[in-house]
Design an enzyme around this catalytic site. Structure first.
Site, PDB file in Angstrom:
ATOM      1  N   GLY A 283       0.780  -1.224   0.000  1.00  0.00           N
ATOM      2  CA  GLY A 283       0.000   0.000   0.000  1.00  0.00           C
ATOM      3  C   GLY A 283       0.811   1.272   0.000  1.00  0.00           C
ATOM      4  N   ASP A 284       2.107   1.203  -0.293  1.00  0.00           N
ATOM      5  CA  ASP A 284       2.961   2.387  -0.398  1.00  0.00           C
ATOM      6  C   ASP A 284       4.137   2.010  -1.295  1.00  0.00           C
ATOM      7  OD1 ASP A 284       4.552   4.824   0.296  1.00  0.00           O
ATOM      8  OD2 ASP A 284       2.986   5.077   1.786  1.00  0.00           O
ATOM      9  N   ASP A 285       5.319   2.586  -1.079  1.00  0.00           N
ATOM     10  CA  ASP A 285       6.465   2.244  -1.917  1.00  0.00           C
ATOM     11  C   ASP A 285       6.828   0.765  -1.790  1.00  0.00           C
ATOM     12  OD1 ASP A 285       7.165   4.856  -2.988  1.00  0.00           O
ATOM     13  OD2 ASP A 285       7.773   5.391  -0.957  1.00  0.00           O
TER      14      ASP A 285
END
Length: 493
Positions: A283-285
């Site tokens: 859900g991010d990098d």
């Protein structure tokens, strides 16, 4: 003449990649590589996420493999009272087992086997000369009540705290000042059960910064391989100020939406590191290389250096596949990213920083990148204005230079390149070579630049921005540019 750089245990060719060493001849075509990576990606997703459909389909499981003996002394978690029923809390069993291993350092250390089962636990600490081995159907489950998660001082290179001032929650599996630590297995799972943490974070019910799933600090000779990490409360795997780290054949999973800050791997002020053969969907990098935040990172002064990232498949609908920054105040240099597929993502590769960061990002080499259905392929952003407090110096400007992109291909990309330098923070010595990206917007200028100095060698598609010098395949100057400060950044699409 070819310049060669030695990075600790690794040796990289800066100007002419030795593809014969890394890739068989039959993968020389990027289309063939693209097809094979796609097949591998979907096959991996099918296998790694098989538990999602187990209620609908029945799989014939292979016979259990015997657990290897990797240390002179081998223990089983059940020897110390562990119960893998998903209800019993096994923190004391882990602590007793690791205490026994801690006494064996001079004899080669010990191995702790976690057999098949669901092993609920509060956070625990590893020890030196230890192998934590997870069997195929072993799942370590993080207890969801935050009162069982210890509080720790803020990271020294981040100041008062990442999300809140003051103490932060520790990680589920933690280690400090260690040497010779292995976390591996037959693709067993470490599950942080982050859903409760994400909900409380969105509702602003937490008073401290969330903890990572696995965090190893001030340590060396670390190997993490052949496991699955999923649903971390915060960053998933966070090596901090470590040396000689190998991460191989690791699957990292979290929901692509509504799982805030679940970065996959965050090398932070680390030296001599390899990340290879991994699948990451979070859900991010997917990966974010860091080295401290503003004046605290500058004062701590530990760069991330000599990092090799290769043979990865990544999906990130919220952020980017592979990022550098934005917390990069200690410096980032000598990074190679090669053989990377980013699919169905917001961005593919990104460098992000801002005035006040200080530090540098330099000697960065991207090779053999494939983008499929990505909004923005390559991003360099110099106005990522997020700061720990008001004590940063806005005149402390980062240096961005010597960044090369060789062999960039793909399809379904809205904006292949967006390099947004500024008068304060120009981007220097950028090189593009062998680039052909299928685009979805053909009526707008989609190779976007501002305050960029560099060159294009040979044929590049789409047409590069006018900021860059043009060279032919023999690296002879064809067209000199005097337009480094021209700006054609367009965030409207």
């Amino acid at each position: 003449m070819v310049e060669t750089a030695s990075f600790g245990r690794f040796h990289f060719n800066h100007h002419r990649p030795d593809l014969k060493r890394w890739i068989p001849a039959f993968l020389s075509s990027h289309r063939t590589l693209f097809t094979i990576l796609w097949i591998a990606a979907f096959a991996s997703v099918f296998v790694w996420q098989r538990n999602i459909v187990e209620g609908l389909l029945t799989f014939r499981r292979a016979p259990a493999r015997p657990l290897p003996r990797l240390r002179p002394a081998v223990y089983n978690l059940t020897d110390f009272g562990g119960v893998g029923d998903g209800v019993t809390v096994n923190t004391e069993a882990f602590e007793r087992a690791i205490s026994a291993i801690s006494k064996l350092g001079k004899k080669g250390g010990g191995q702790l086997n976690v057999p098949a089962g669901n092993w609920l636990t509060a956070p625990f600490n590893l020890t030196s000369h230890m192998t934590l081995f997870l069997d195929q159907d072993a799942v370590i489950l993080g207890i969801q009540d935050e009162k069982y998660w210890p509080l720790m001082p803020p990271l020294p290179s981040y100041g008062y705290g990442r999300e809140h001032r003051g103490a932060r929650y520790g990680s589920l599996i933690h280690g400090q000042n260690l040497k010779d630590v292995v976390i591996t297995g037959h693709n067993g799972t470490i599950n942080g059960q982050g859903q409760t943490w994400w909900k409380k974070y969105r509702q602003k019910l937490l008073n401290h910064t969330r903890g990572p799933l696995v965090q190893i600090m001030w340590s060396s000779d670390i190997v993490i391989s052949n496991i699955t990490l999923r649903d971390s409360p915060f960053w998933t795997l966070h090596p901090y100020d470590c040396k000689n780290v190998t991460i191989k054949n690791v699957t990292i999973l979290a929901p692509i939406f509504e799982a805030p800050n679940t970065d996959g791997i965050d090398p932070d002020s680390c030296e001599d590191m390899v990340i290879e053969d991994c699948y990451i969907s979070v859900g991010d990098d997917g990966i974010a290389i860091k080295s401290g935040w503003d004046q605290y990172g500058v004062a701590y002064g530990r760069p991330s250096v000599n990092i090799l990232i290769r043979n990865l498949v990544i999906r990130s609908m919220v952020s980017a596949g592979v990022s550098i920054g934005s917390e990069m105040s200690g410096g980032v240099s000598n990074v190679t990213v090669e053989n990377l597929l980013v699919w169905n993502s917001r961005r593919a590769v990104r460098i992000k920083t801002s005035p006040g960061r200080g530090g540098y990002v330099q000697h960065i080499n991207y090779r053999n990148l494939t983008f499929d259905n990505v909004r923005v392929g390559i991003v360099i952003k110099t106005d990522y204005n997020e700061h720990p407090d008001d004590g940063f110096d806005p005149k402390d400007l980062p240096i961005l230079e010597d960044i090369s992109f060789t062999g960039v291909h793909g399809q379904g990309v809205r904006v292949p390149v967006r390099i947004h330098g500024s008068e304060e923070i120009p981007v220097k010595k950028v090189t593009f070579r062998d680039m052909s990206v299928g685009i979805t917007y053909k009526k707008k200028h989609i190779f976007q630049c501002a305050y960029v100095e560099g060159r294009v060698i040979g044929t590049v598609f789409p047409a590069p921005c006018e900021n860059l010098h043009r060279y032919d395949e023999q690296e002879q100057l064809v067209k000199h540019s005097n337009s480094q400060n021209v700006t054609d950044i367009d965030y409207d699409f």
